[in-house]
Design an enzyme around this catalytic site. Structure first.
Site, PDB file in Angstrom:
ATOM      1  CG  HIS A  75      -1.616   1.286   1.490  1.00 32.01           C
ATOM      2  ND1 HIS A  75      -2.672   1.724   0.735  1.00 32.01           N
ATOM      3  CD2 HIS A  75      -1.391   2.251   2.400  1.00 32.01           C
ATOM      4  CE1 HIS A  75      -3.067   2.909   1.190  1.00 32.01           C
ATOM      5  NE2 HIS A  75      -2.299   3.262   2.196  1.00 32.01           N
ATOM      6  CG  ASP A 105       6.863  16.983 -26.709  1.00 30.88           C
ATOM      7  OD1 ASP A 105       7.142  16.594 -25.551  1.00 30.88           O
ATOM      8  OD2 ASP A 105       6.147  16.323 -27.481  1.00 30.88           O
ATOM      9  CD1 TRP A 140       6.557   3.758   4.294  1.00 30.38           C
ATOM     10  CD2 TRP A 140       7.511   4.608   2.459  1.00 30.38           C
ATOM     11  NE1 TRP A 140       6.831   5.080   4.532  1.00 30.38           N
ATOM     12  CE2 TRP A 140       7.420   5.630   3.414  1.00 30.38           C
ATOM     13  CE3 TRP A 140       8.072   4.922   1.218  1.00 30.38           C
ATOM     14  CZ2 TRP A 140       7.872   6.929   3.198  1.00 30.38           C
ATOM     15  CZ3 TRP A 140       8.523   6.212   0.997  1.00 30.38           C
ATOM     16  CH2 TRP A 140       8.429   7.196   1.970  1.00 30.38           C
ATOM     17  CB  SER A 170      11.349   6.145 -13.977  1.00 30.01           C
ATOM     18  OG  SER A 170      10.266   7.021 -14.097  1.00 30.01           O
ATOM     19  CB  SER A 171      12.103   9.674 -10.121  1.00 26.46           C
ATOM     20  OG  SER A 171      10.902   9.030  -9.824  1.00 26.46           O
ATOM     21  CG  HIS A 254      11.226  15.144   5.548  1.00 28.06           C
ATOM     22  ND1 HIS A 254      10.104  14.790   6.238  1.00 28.06           N
ATOM     23  CD2 HIS A 254      11.102  16.456   5.308  1.00 28.06           C
ATOM     24  CE1 HIS A 254       9.351  15.844   6.434  1.00 28.06           C
ATOM     25  NE2 HIS A 254       9.934  16.883   5.877  1.00 28.06           N
ATOM     26  CD  GLU A 256       9.049  10.198  -2.770  1.00 26.29           C
ATOM     27  OE1 GLU A 256      10.128  10.403  -3.365  1.00 26.29           O
ATOM     28  OE2 GLU A 256       7.976   9.976  -3.337  1.00 26.29           O
ATOM     29  CE1 TYR A 258       7.330  19.396   3.307  1.00 23.16           C
ATOM     30  CE2 TYR A 258       9.567  18.668   3.654  1.00 23.16           C
ATOM     31  CZ  TYR A 258       8.393  19.164   4.153  1.00 23.16           C
ATOM     32  OH  TYR A 258       8.263  19.422   5.486  1.00 23.16           O
ATOM     33  CB  SER A 269      -1.075  28.037  -6.637  1.00 20.14           C
ATOM     34  OG  SER A 269      -0.449  27.766  -5.416  1.00 20.14           O
ATOM     35  CG  HIS A 303      11.080  15.234  11.293  1.00 22.08           C
ATOM     36  ND1 HIS A 303      10.966  16.432  10.655  1.00 22.08           N
ATOM     37  CD2 HIS A 303      10.538  14.337  10.452  1.00 22.08           C
ATOM     38  CE1 HIS A 303      10.388  16.261   9.497  1.00 22.08           C
ATOM     39  NE2 HIS A 303      10.112  15.007   9.348  1.00 22.08           N
ATOM     40  CG  HIS A 304      10.734  10.809   9.129  1.00 16.29           C
ATOM     41  ND1 HIS A 304       9.402  10.670   8.814  1.00 16.29           N
ATOM     42  CD2 HIS A 304      11.172  11.874   8.423  1.00 16.29           C
ATOM     43  CE1 HIS A 304       9.065  11.604   7.940  1.00 16.29           C
ATOM     44  NE2 HIS A 304      10.118  12.353   7.688  1.00 16.29           N
ATOM     45  CB  THR A 329       3.459  25.192   5.743  1.00 15.41           C
ATOM     46  OG1 THR A 329       4.683  24.482   5.560  1.00 15.41           O
ATOM     47  CG2 THR A 329       2.314  24.337   5.279  1.00 15.41           C
ATOM     48  CE  LYS A 332       2.500  26.936  -1.560  1.00 12.08           C
ATOM     49  NZ  LYS A 332       3.011  28.026  -2.362  1.00 12.08           N
ATOM     50  NE  ARG A 451       2.996   3.948  10.976  1.00 12.86           N
ATOM     51  CZ  ARG A 451       3.961   4.424  10.196  1.00 12.86           C
ATOM     52  NH1 ARG A 451       4.926   5.142  10.694  1.00 12.86           N
ATOM     53  NH2 ARG A 451       3.949   4.182   8.907  1.00 12.86           N
TER      54      ARG A 451
END
Lengths: 532, 288
Positions: A75, A105, A140, A170-171, A254, A256, A258, A269, A303-304, A329, A332, A451
């Site tokens: 998941h 293009d 994950w 790919s990324s 982290h 990731e 964002y 926006s 912080h993880h 944040t 925004k 969890r």
């Protein structure tokens, strides 16, 4: 000139070759979107199985707990790498970067094709990883030693590693393509400070990908050699350290998050500005808020890992650095509200989803400030509170931005107008569903529910039951989305070139709907900046 | 529809069947001085704190909680106002405002001020919970797939394993997935240094009422401390995905008076005479 007629001759291969060999940004974008929907069905099915299992205390139907862990893992991976990223970056990015910056293009059309097919291959490998040798039940985060050969001896984790390697390659290719396109191929007159915020978001996302993914690739390679070739990067009995993996993973992980949410900021926006019939409020503030989120996002990873036993000074640093992110944040959120303030707003489905996004993001954002504090994180770490937090900020927020972008641009992509009432119904069902699904998880987490458990103490039954009902309602919302898709594609209601009226000022609304195979064959002319 | 109502009634039955012992639990502190800290049905807040650390966590969280609820309500209120005032019917002509320096400075500075207000107690809490000042004893916790081992290094160095009581052996009144065969027994009002490690994969030793949640990592020894101020039984669960039986390695801590602890030590020393496991652990310590 004679080549004008030649320009309008579409070199469009037909049949499967059009798609398999495609170098057209719109076709590749469409393929990314289709892949994302396909993956969403698999990833969503995994969620539904988990929620059904958690509906009541005790084991309902997943008799093998390893399979539950596999579902947790699949998941997470599928939603992050094969639903959110392909839709927001590969899908909308490919479709609308060239359209919005006024270029025919992407810079490297063939590389674009490779990027897509690598993701498709990666998805296949990942699905195999779920079914071979008992599957990868590592979460994950793939923390060793659980993901090492001793505790996951089969090939599943190796398949997972290869899947991530391909998705990562790919990324990286996609990021290079996006950066090159955005930096070099903007229409004359479109300076950096005049790019639509969606383009800003995609540019920043591409930079984050370019810097973060190689770290993941390195870590994955180390894990692969630990598993198969006798190295001991993460094995304590060989002098390695499992914590090294956590650092490398979260140094990627982290940014990731964002990577998943910056494109969403961009989409929201555009939509808020369009539907308020006003230019975005505080444009420069918005652009540099995103930039600072991207930059600071690279220095907050630990912080993880507050519970892994760092010295206290390190935790103090990461606490303070993480809290800093709340400032851009906030800028925004308030700039979006200020854009709407004084507007003449039509609450069509894209706008509903955008308002939903802002609300969900604020709810998830404030719990993020709570979790940033290493002290209170002792109470919340690895509980359902964290699950609720990150699903609010990135899963359902990202989902809302995907839905918002889809309704916003579907007319441009398909040439058909979606049935408005069905779109609004789909929004409300989804909004109620996801809140019912994730809000009670805050409570379960505060009460202490960990969890990633297949079975929980009976006291947590109440919140879990509500959560599961919320999941079923969200699934109805998902099915409704496919109904909207089907209804729109089979309807005769044409979408106008600019279906949103005076508020829609970006370049994609200057071309026909559906956007022709080749667009911006004549470079659009952007009015030069007035002298100040 | 019918199925749903069946399910609901089933669940209601479940809850009502849990009611008697929930009531009993609430009354327990009145009857005897000990009580159990564990999650309650429909609980939506922290478990009652049993250590100074958890008390401070709750205090600090309350501060943040009210500010954060305020922020959410502010945004929600603004959104409702926007929906009412600035829909295309109520306000056909949009303004052209795109800048307001005062506003922009305000919504940058106010969040910074709020964060500084948060940061001060946050740092205090963090440094307070870091280390015991004068630890009077040490407990060593080792995570294994899928049980905990506890060792009392400065009280005879005996070690024992603490396994879950499987569902089929749960007696009425016992908590499914939380009860173990051998509880950790600790004295009340004693500063205890806790050392934590793991033998196979990562686990996490977490007791919500203590405000403790520390990864146990093979090859590393982590340290934390606690000073439990209330006699009672406390429950927690492994909080780091550790494989197939991750949901089945609970933590149960029995906190007793200092005298009772001494009595228990005597009994435990003979019951859990040092085993081979201890040697392995010493080796692990040496390596470190």
């Amino acid at each position: 000139m004679s080549n004008i007629t030649h320009d309008h001759h579409d070199h469009r291969p037909s049949g499967w070759k059009r798609w398999a060999y495609s170098t057209n940004h719109k076709d590749i974008g469409t393929m990314y979107l289709v892949l994302s929907m396909f993956a969403a069905i698999i990833g969503g099915a995994a969620s539904m199985l988990m929620r059904a299992e958690l509906h009541e205390p005790g084991i309902q139907f997943i008799t093998d707990p390893q399979f539950y862990n596999v579902l947790v893992t699949a998941h997470g991976f599928i939603m992050v790498f094969f639903v959110v990223m392909p839709a927001l970056i590969g899908g909308f990015g490919n479709w609308f970067i060239p359209l919005m910056i006024g270029t025919p293009d992407m810079a490297f059309p063939r590389m674009n094709n490779v990027s897509f097919w690598l993701v498709a291959a990666a998805l296949i490998l990942l699905v195999i990883a779920g079914f071979i040798d008992g599957g990868a039940g590592t979460g994950w985060t793939v923390y060793p030693p659980l993901s090492s050969a001793d505790y996951h001896p089969g090939m599943a984790v190796d398949f997972g590693i290869l899947a991530l390697h391909l998705a990562g390659a790919s990324s990286i290719l996609g990021a290079i393509n996006f950066i090159t396109t955005i930096i070099n191929m903007r229409a004359p007159g479109m300076t950096f400070h005049r790019m639509p915020l969606f383009i800003w978001a995609m540019l920043l996302t591409a930079f984050l990908l370019l810097l973060a993914i190689p770290v993941l690739a390195g870590a994955l390679t180390m894990l692969l050699t630990d598993r198969n070739f006798g190295t001991a990067f993460f094995a304590p009995d060989g002098g390695g350290d499992p914590v090294l993996w956590q650092h490398l993973f979260w140094f990627f992980g982290h940014p990731e998050v964002y990577i998943m949410i910056l494109p969403a900021f961009g989409i929201i926006s555009e939509i808020v500005s369009t539907f308020s019939k006003k230019p975005i409020f505080g444009y420069l503030g918005m652009a540099y808020a995103m930039t600072s989120i991207g930059v600071v996002g690279f220095v907050v990873w630990a912080h993880h890992m507050y519970t892994m036993g760092f010295n206290v000074e390190t935790r103090a640093y990461f606490t303070l650095a993480t809290m800093v992110i709340a400032v851009p944040t906030g800028i925004k959120i308030f700039s979006w509200l200020a854009t709407m303030w004084g507007g003449s707003i039509k609450f069509d489905t894209p706008m509903l989803y955008s308002m939903g996004f802002i609300f969900l993001f604020v709810v998830g954002g404030v719990t993020g400030v709570t979790l940033a504090n290493a002290g209170v994180d002792m109470a919340f770490h690895d509980t359902y509170f964290v699950v609720a937090h990150f699903h609010y900020v990135l899963s359902i927020s990202a989902l809302f931005s995907m839905y918002a972008g889809f309704y916003y641009w579907f007319g441009k992509m398909s040439g058909k107008r979606y049935p408005e009432w069905l779109g609004r119904l789909q929004f409300w069902v989804t909004f109620v569903g996801v809140n019912l699904l994730f809000f009670p998880q805050h409570f379960a987490g505060m009460a202490g529910m960990p969890r990633r458990i297949i079975d929980y103490p009976d006291a947590y039954a109440g919140w879990n039951m509500i959560s599961s009902w919320g999941a079923y309602i969200s699934a109805v919302g998902g099915i409704l989305f496919f109904v909207v898709l089907y209804k729109t594609l089979t309807s005769n209601v044409k979408a106008e070139a600019n279906e949103w009226g005076v508020g829609a000022t970006t370049l994609e609304w200057t071309v026909d709907s559906p956007a022709p195979f080749h667009t911006h064959e004549v470079t659009p002319n952007i009015i030069p900046e007035p002298a100040e | 529809m019918k199925k749903n109502s069946d399910l609901l009634s089933k669940l209601l039955q479940k809850f009502s069947s849990m009611l008697p012992w929930s009531v009993a639990l609430i009354c327990m502190p009145l009857i005897q001085t000990s009580y159990a800290s564990e999650p309650q049905p429909w609980q939506w807040n922290f478990q009652p704190p049993a250590t100074p650390v958890m008390e401070q966590i709750i205090d600090f969280h309350n501060l943040m909680f009210f500010v954060e609820v305020g922020i959410v309500l502010l945004v929600l209120g603004l959104m409702v106002y926007i929906v009412v005032k600035f829909n295309s019917k109520a306000n056909p002509k949009p303004t052209k405002t795109t800048h307001n320096t005062t506003l922009e400075v305000l919504w940058t500075v106010i969040p910074i001020v709020i964060l500084i207000i948060f940061a001060v107690p946050s740092m205090k809490l963090l440094f307070f919970m870091e280390k015991a000042q004068n630890p009077e004893m040490t407990l060593k916790v080792t995570g294994n797939q899928w049980y905990w081992s506890y060792q009392y290094p400065d009280n005879g160095n005996f070690e024992f394993d603490s396994n879950i009581i499987p569902d089929e052996d749960i007696k009425p009144g016992q908590r499914r997935l939380l009860e173990v065969d051998n509880q950790v027994v600790l004295p009340v009002n004693t500063e205890i240094k806790v050392l934590l490690t793991a033998r196979d994969v990562m686990h996490n030793w977490a007791v919500p009422a203590f405000g403790i949640k520390i990864d146990t990592i093979p090859g590393r020894i982590n340290e934390t401390w606690m000073k439990v101020t209330k006699i009672g039984t406390y429950y927690g669960q492994c909080s780091e995905l550790c494989g197939v039986a991750h949901s089945r390695m609970p933590i149960s801590v029995k906190v007793v008076s200092k005298e009772d602890f001494k009595k228990w030590l005597k009994k435990a020393k003979s019951e859990f005479a040092s085993s081979d496991n201890n040697k392995m652990l010493k080796l692990a310590q040496l390596k470190k």
